[in-house]
Design a protein around this motif. Structure first.
Motif, mmCIF file in Angstrom:
data_model
loop_
_atom_site.group_PDB
_atom_site.id
_atom_site.type_symbol
_atom_site.label_atom_id
_atom_site.label_comp_id
_atom_site.label_asym_id
_atom_site.label_seq_id
_atom_site.Cartn_x
_atom_site.Cartn_y
_atom_site.Cartn_z
ATOM 1 N N VAL A 29 -0.748 -9.291 5.030
ATOM 2 C CA VAL A 29 0.136 -9.002 3.904
ATOM 3 C C VAL A 29 0.886 -7.707 4.164
ATOM 4 O O VAL A 29 0.280 -6.705 4.537
ATOM 5 C CB VAL A 29 -0.684 -8.854 2.600
ATOM 6 N N ASP A 30 2.190 -7.739 3.976
ATOM 7 C CA ASP A 30 2.975 -6.516 4.077
ATOM 8 C C ASP A 30 2.916 -5.826 2.713
ATOM 9 O O ASP A 30 3.617 -6.196 1.778
ATOM 10 C CB ASP A 30 4.418 -6.855 4.470
ATOM 11 N N GLN A 31 2.028 -4.827 2.610
ATOM 12 C CA GLN A 31 1.773 -4.225 1.293
ATOM 13 C C GLN A 31 2.987 -3.484 0.756
ATOM 14 O O GLN A 31 3.243 -3.501 -0.453
ATOM 15 C CB GLN A 31 0.552 -3.310 1.372
ATOM 16 N N THR A 32 3.733 -2.850 1.646
ATOM 17 C CA THR A 32 4.924 -2.129 1.177
ATOM 18 C C THR A 32 5.938 -3.102 0.597
ATOM 19 O O THR A 32 6.515 -2.874 -0.471
ATOM 20 C CB THR A 32 5.562 -1.346 2.346
ATOM 21 N N ALA A 33 6.110 -4.230 1.286
ATOM 22 C CA ALA A 33 7.064 -5.234 0.786
ATOM 23 C C ALA A 33 6.578 -5.794 -0.547
ATOM 24 O O ALA A 33 7.382 -6.021 -1.466
ATOM 25 C CB ALA A 33 7.221 -6.352 1.817
ATOM 26 N N ALA A 34 5.264 -6.008 -0.670
ATOM 27 C CA ALA A 34 4.722 -6.572 -1.914
ATOM 28 C C ALA A 34 4.947 -5.613 -3.082
ATOM 29 O O ALA A 34 5.392 -6.017 -4.160
ATOM 30 C CB ALA A 34 3.235 -6.886 -1.744
ATOM 31 N N ILE A 35 4.664 -4.337 -2.847
ATOM 32 C CA ILE A 35 4.854 -3.348 -3.928
ATOM 33 C C ILE A 35 6.341 -3.200 -4.262
ATOM 34 O O ILE A 35 6.720 -3.131 -5.435
ATOM 35 C CB ILE A 35 4.233 -1.981 -3.520
ATOM 36 N N ASP A 36 7.182 -3.195 -3.244
ATOM 37 C CA ASP A 36 8.635 -3.098 -3.489
ATOM 38 C C ASP A 36 9.102 -4.235 -4.379
ATOM 39 O O ASP A 36 9.878 -4.037 -5.314
ATOM 40 C CB ASP A 36 9.419 -3.151 -2.168
ATOM 41 N N LEU A 37 8.605 -5.424 -4.077
ATOM 42 C CA LEU A 37 8.994 -6.599 -4.854
ATOM 43 C C LEU A 37 8.497 -6.472 -6.298
ATOM 44 O O LEU A 37 9.227 -6.760 -7.245
ATOM 45 C CB LEU A 37 8.398 -7.852 -4.189
#
Ligand SMILES: Cc1cc2nc3c(=O)[nH]c(=O)nc-3n(C[C@H](O)[C@H](O)[C@H](O)COP(=O)(O)O)c2cc1C
Length: 197
Positions: free
Chosen positions: A2-10
Motif C-alpha cells: 500500500v502506498d500510504q502517502t497516496a492513500a492519505i492524500d486521497l
C-alpha cells in the motif's frame, strides 16, 4: 504494497459531489462500497446499520416520486422551484443507498441509542470514502422526506424500530469535483496535558 502517502492524500481530498449521473458503480464496486461500511467502529459489534440499495433509473425514480409525494403532503411542502430542482437532481442519479440504524433495545442501557446512531453514521462515512476512492461522486442527504414518518415506514424503515439517517446519492461526477478549502484542524484542537491546565 500500500502506498500510504497516496492513500492519505486521497483521503484528505474527499469532497461530496451532489451532481452525478450514470454510470454508477458496477456490481463489484457496489459490493466493495458496502463492505467498506462494515469496517465502521461499532460498540458491542451490534451492526446497527441497515442499507437499502436503490439502483437504476426505474427504482431511483420510484424512490424520488415517493419522497416528493410525502413531502408535498406534509406541513412543509417544497415550493414549485425547489420541487423542480430536486426532481432534476434525482432524475440523473443512478444509485441511492438509503440508510437506517436498527436500534437494539436489549442492550440500550450499556450501548445507548446515540452510540448506535454514531456507528451507523460512521458506516455512512465509510461509504462516502469508498465512493471517493473509487472515483465516484457521493452526497449524503437528509432532505426531501427523510424526517417524515410515513415515508420512513413506506420504504421499510418503520420508526418504531429504525432511525432513518438519510440517503447517499452516488454516481459519476457531472464535472470535476471542486476541491474545497478545508479548515485548519488547529482551530478545533487543544492539547490537554493534565488537570493543572
Ligand atoms: C447527516 C447529514 C445530512 C446531510 N443532509 C444534507 C441535505 O439534506 N442537504 C444538503 O444540501 N446537504 C446535506 N448534508 C451535507 C452534504 O452531504 C455535504 O457534506 C456538504 O455539502 C459539504 O460537502 P463536503 O462533504 O464535501 O464537506 C448532510 C450531511 C450530513 C452529515
Amino acid at each position: 504494497m500500500v502506498d500510504q502517502t497516496a492513500a492519505i492524500d486521497l483521503l484528505l481530498k474527499r469532497n461530496s459531489m451532489k451532481l452525478v449521473q450514470a454510470p454508477g458503480p458496477s456490481d463489484e464496486e457496489l459490493a466493495t462500497i458496502l463492505q467498506a461500511a462494515m469496517t465502521a467502529p461499532d460498540h458491542g459489534a451490534l451492526r446497527p446499520w441497515r442499507f437499502k440499495v436503490i439502483r437504476g433509473e426505474e427504482a431511483v425514480q420510484q424512490f424520488a416520486e415517493l419522497s416528493f409525494k410525502h413531502r408535498q403532503a406534509s406541513a412543509m411542502p417544497f415550493t414549485e422551484e425547489k420541487l423542480a430542482s430536486s426532481k432534476a437532481w434525482l432524475a440523473d442519479v443512478p444509485l441511492i443507498i438509503a440508510v437506517a440504524a436498527q436500534i437494539n433495545h436489549q442492550v440500550i442501557e450499556k450501548i445507548d441509542e446515540t452510540e448506535q446512531l454514531l456507528a451507523t453514521g460512521a458506516a455512512m462515512t465509510q461509504i462516502l470514502n469508498a465512493c471517493h476512492f473509487l472515483g465516484y461522486g457521493a452526497f449524503w442527504s437528509t432532505g426531501i422526506a427523510t424526517y417524515i414518518e410515513d415515508f420512513q415506514t413506506a420504504i421499510g424503515f418503520d420508526p418504531l424500530d429504525y432511525r432513518f439517517m438519510g440517503f447517499i446519492a452516488i454516481g459519476t461526477p457531472k464535472m470535476a469535483i471542486p476541491q474545497k478549502e478545508r479548515p485548519n484542524y488547529q482551530d478545533f484542537t487543544t492539547m490537554w496535558t493534565g488537570s493543572g491546565n
